[in-house]
Structures are given as C-alpha cells and as structure tokens.
Design an enzyme around this catalytic site. Sequence first.
Site, short mmCIF file in Angstrom:
data_model
loop_
_atom_site.label_atom_id
_atom_site.label_comp_id
_atom_site.label_asym_id
_atom_site.label_seq_id
_atom_site.Cartn_x
_atom_site.Cartn_y
_atom_site.Cartn_z
N HIS A 1 35.37 37.84 43.40
CA HIS A 1 35.23 36.38 43.56
C HIS A 1 33.77 35.95 43.62
O HIS A 1 33.42 34.84 43.18
CB HIS A 1 35.94 35.92 44.83
CG HIS A 1 37.42 36.12 44.80
ND1 HIS A 1 38.22 36.06 45.92
CD2 HIS A 1 38.27 36.41 43.77
CE1 HIS A 1 39.47 36.28 45.59
NE2 HIS A 1 39.53 36.49 44.29
N HIS B 1 41.54 42.25 47.70
CA HIS B 1 40.21 42.81 47.49
C HIS B 1 39.22 41.80 46.91
O HIS B 1 38.27 42.18 46.21
CB HIS B 1 40.29 44.05 46.58
CG HIS B 1 41.49 44.90 46.81
ND1 HIS B 1 41.77 45.43 48.05
CD2 HIS B 1 42.51 45.28 45.99
CE1 HIS B 1 42.91 46.11 47.98
NE2 HIS B 1 43.38 46.03 46.75
N CYS B 2 39.41 40.52 47.22
CA CYS B 2 38.56 39.45 46.68
C CYS B 2 38.49 39.54 45.16
O CYS B 2 37.43 39.33 44.55
CB CYS B 2 37.15 39.52 47.28
SG CYS B 2 37.10 39.23 49.05
N ALA B 3 39.63 39.86 44.56
CA ALA B 3 39.70 39.98 43.10
C ALA B 3 41.09 39.57 42.63
O ALA B 3 41.77 40.29 41.91
CB ALA B 3 39.38 41.40 42.66
#
Length: 626
Positions: A342, A581-583
């Site tokens: 992100h 996972h900020c993805a």
Amino acid sequence: MTNTVPSVPAVPNLPTQSDPFFNERSLEQLTQTVLQDLQQAGVSEAESAPTPLSVPTPALPTTSALAVPQSPTAIANVPAPPSSIDERSLAQLAQAVLQDPQLASAIASIFPSVTLPTSASVPRSVPVPPSFLPSLVPTAPPIHDEVGVIPHHQLPVPSQPTPAGLQQTASSKSGSGFYFIDEQVETAIAALHSNLTVFPQLTTSSIPTLTGAHSAGAVGFDIHQVRRDFPILQERVNGRPLVWFDNAATTQKPQVVIDRLSHYYQHENSNIHRAAHELAARSTDAYEAAREQVRHFLNAASTEEVVFVRGTTEAINLVAKSWGSQNLKEGDEIVITWLEHHANIVPWQQLSAETGARLRVVPVDDYGQVRLDEYQKLLSDRTKIVSFTQVSNALGTITPAKEIIELAHRYGAKVLLDGAQSVSHLAVDVQALDCDWFVFSGHKVFGPTGIGVLYGKQELLDATLPWQSGGNMIADVTFEKTVYQPAPARFEAGTGNIADAVGLGAALEYVQKIGLEAIAAYEHELLVHGTALLSQIPGLRLIGTAPHKAAVLSFVLEGFSPEAIGQALNREGIAVRAGHHCAQPILRRFGLETTVRPSLAFYNTFEELETLAAAIRRIQTGSLAL
C-alpha cells in the site's frame, strides 16, 4: 544386536516424548543446554573433564554418574533426546565437538559411555576453519541476470558426496555438504554413529547418510553462530522456543546492533553538524560513517546520494510529494504493479488526484510474476515515473528489476525501486540496476525501527526542492529568501534519528561480513525445503509460486481462516503474519482477502520449518485446537 538400556531415574523438568518439540531438538541444542546447566551449577573444568570409555554395550548413565550437584536446578531444562536426527544436526554436533573442547568435556561428563573423537586423534585432510569465517565464503552459485538472484533450478545437488568428503571449494560449488565439513568432521560423524546407544530412541538406521534434502550448498556461515548473535531467538513463547517466521514484517536485531546503540547513548550522544564540542564531533562522525556504510552497501557513487528518512513509506512519499509535484501534470502517467505494498500505491493515487496524472497498473500472471509483455504496452511518452517493488512482501516474487528499469528509461521515465523486502535477501547494486531512486527500511534488514534510506541519483536530488523545511537543511535564511543546503542535507530537516542511523550502519556492516551471496544461497535452500514440506499438506494452497522468489511462503488452508491458524501457531511459539499484509490488491488478484505468511531470514533453520509443517498438519487433522 539390540542393546538393553536400563531405565533412568526421574529428573525434574525433562520434556517427555509427548512434547510437540520432542522430535525437533537437535543434538547440538541438547549439548548446548547441557553445557549451560553445567555452568549454572558451577562445575569446574576438572570436574567435567572427559573420561573416554570403550564399552562394548554402552548403557545410559544413572543420575549418580552426572557430574553435577543433585538439586532440582542443576540439570533442569535439559531436553530429552530426539527420536530422529537429520544429517545437518549430526554434522553440526560433530563439528562443534572438534572445535570446542569445553563442549566435548561437557558431553563426556554427562554421557561417559560416548567416546568422542578429538582433533588431535583424527587425520587432518585440511585445517578445520573457525565456525564463523565469512572471508572463506566460496564463490557464489550461478546467478540470474537480476542482481543477486539465485534461481531454484540453478542449484543442483548431487546424489552422493565427493570422494574427498564434503569440503566446499570454489571450483566445486554445487556439491552436497555442510558448510566447511571435511574428512576430520566426517570421521567424527562416524564416531557419533557408532555411539548412539546412549540415546535409546536413536539407531544408526534412523540417521540418513550425509546426502539428502538438507544439503547446505555453497553456504559460508555457521547457522548456530548466527543464531547466537540474536538474543531474542533464545526467547520462549507460551513455553515453547520462539520460531520467528514474521521476517517480512520486521527482522530481529543482532547483538552488535544492540551494543552499538548502547555505545552511542553512553559515549557519543549529541546533536550533529552544529556544535564545536567533543560529543558533537563524535556524534557527527558516527552519523556520517553510517551514511558511508549505506553507500557501500548499495554501491552508490557518493554519500551525497544517501538520504536518511524514517523508512520506506516516508521515502516514497518524499519522492511523490517533492519530485512528483514538481514534474507531473495532467495527462502524464504513473506506472506501478499489482504486487505493490500500500505504501507504493497510495502516494501515487494522491499525486494523481493532485496533478491530474493517470495511474496505470501492470498485471501479474497466475504464478505472481509481472507480465513484462503487458508492461511494455503501458509504456509511452506520457509515462513519467515507474515505481515498483523488487521483492513482493505478500508473495515473495522477485521482479525482473533491471529489465523493467531499462524499458522505462527508453521512454524517458524515471524509476523508483522499492527495496524494503529485497535488502535482507539479495545483493543490491544501484549503479548496475541504474534505478533513479532506491528506498528501504532499516528494520527490514536487522537494523533499528524508525530509520530508512532514500538513494537518489545526485543530479535528481539536486534538482528537487525539499518536501519538509526546518533546521539543518538550510544554508542561509532571511525574511525574504531561504537558500537550501545541497543534498542530502536539504532532505533531512530538523534533528534526525541519529542513534538509529548509527545502528543501521552496524546492521549493514554485520550483513556484509556474512555476505549476501551466502545468505541468498542458504535462504534458497530454506525456501526449497519449506515449499516441499507445505506442498505435501492436504488442503494447503501456496499463494505465489514464481520461479524467482525470496523467502516468503504465503498459504491458505482449506476449511481454516488464516487468522485462526496464526493464533494456533502462536500457541506453539511460532510467529507468522496472518492478514492482508498491506497488499490487498495482489491478494484479491488471487481471490483472497487474507493469507498466512511465514517469511524467512538467514537465522531460521530447517528444523524450524519442520516444526511449522508439523504444527500445520496437526491443525489440518484437528489434533491442534484452534
């Protein structure tokens, strides 16, 4: 012939065979624990001196044979002998015995029926090198065109060891073997094979020969020495040894980094660049020495190209808010990939909204690889910047960075390379890559939190106005005008994170002493072994199976939520990340919202991977409650 082994009187705090970690304990761990308990009990070297015995039918010693005081704490916490042992553990013990007389004495005093070889009694083919000697790292295996990438298919392991034993050499770098094993250690292993009756669960038939899945390839460091460098790896979680498989989130810190931070605060603490006293000079020297260490680590042309920031996120925002705001306009295009964290999506979305530029996204295939054919279709004269990750934090995919950068430059676009997940796994050469910016965070590469790096080509940094303003970054200020310092100072407004920059320098020096080529080779084998273990578990689906990937093993397990799996593993002392996972975009590309993500570092072991796989199997069969 089967030997009759007498029973052993009860000893306090010994684990039983029902202990989930019973089969994961190596002999090296056992002997280290024994040695520690001897030291705690105050046993002198004379008391623990070895007494070699040649007994045709060895038997387990009774508690009276133990050369320690008979108190509950004297031999507490000694793990039970494992019921099986692999070649790696046996080789490690044999090597340790030959190199450490104190360890050999401790083993002999606890298990007198084991006759251990000594270095003096074994013919030497070559000297036994120190257990930690990075300067003797063999030449690296064949390398993919991408800097520092070792493809899985280029590390063959022969089925049999060479006649000279298992000694690694620069001319034979693909053989099976254990680090610096030579004929001397091989003889010690044979001696241990012949004395295993002191461990009733072990038989020579249960121990594989020195070939197999746990070959160490061209690795040039001692894994147990490395693990001793990281104090937190001795922690216990929920009564279990800590297994740290959350390295993509953050890495643990070696003692040298902890000591360097302590030394800074005890002897050098001051502000920098702005005082004439001794501590200011020491602090400034330490800070700028860390900058030089970063320059060397990245092979940047000059320290003037190295800017200290809080981390990768701030570095990307700095480029977007400064260079991006100055150079992008309506109709221009920004290119990123589906793999991005992100932190490498949101700043470009914001810049697009502010300037009217358009954000384009490169797709990936079903293996998690960037589609270079589709990437080329997105490039045009409108492309002003390409920003992408070198290693995916969610999948582990290693992108073809050099090719992506070269294609972008053909259209006059600038390129930012996100190295947050690559710097701890791959050697990075920013000049060879020819990226315009390279960013990473210290805590991802065994350094402190709150410190990171923006590398930028000097001509770009000099042409970019600062993002933040304040002290330390100005040359002259009047009420009418401010003159900024040249880079890197113009991007380091205010009092920086001096101590953690110094700590980062210590971390990078530590990594370079071990050698990223050796780290990459070892982690490659961990990844291959872990992939094989997890692939055999019914209902488990690995997410991200690109042929070129770093040490990430994201997965989902049919019928179980990633969050529940993460919590169950935590109860076993195993730390993994469970979530998005900020993805989120890349996980949704695979039809998922979350995964379980074990991620590896060079201090992890094959045995830890086996512990992980065993725990997942117990979850899958219902024997480990969620």
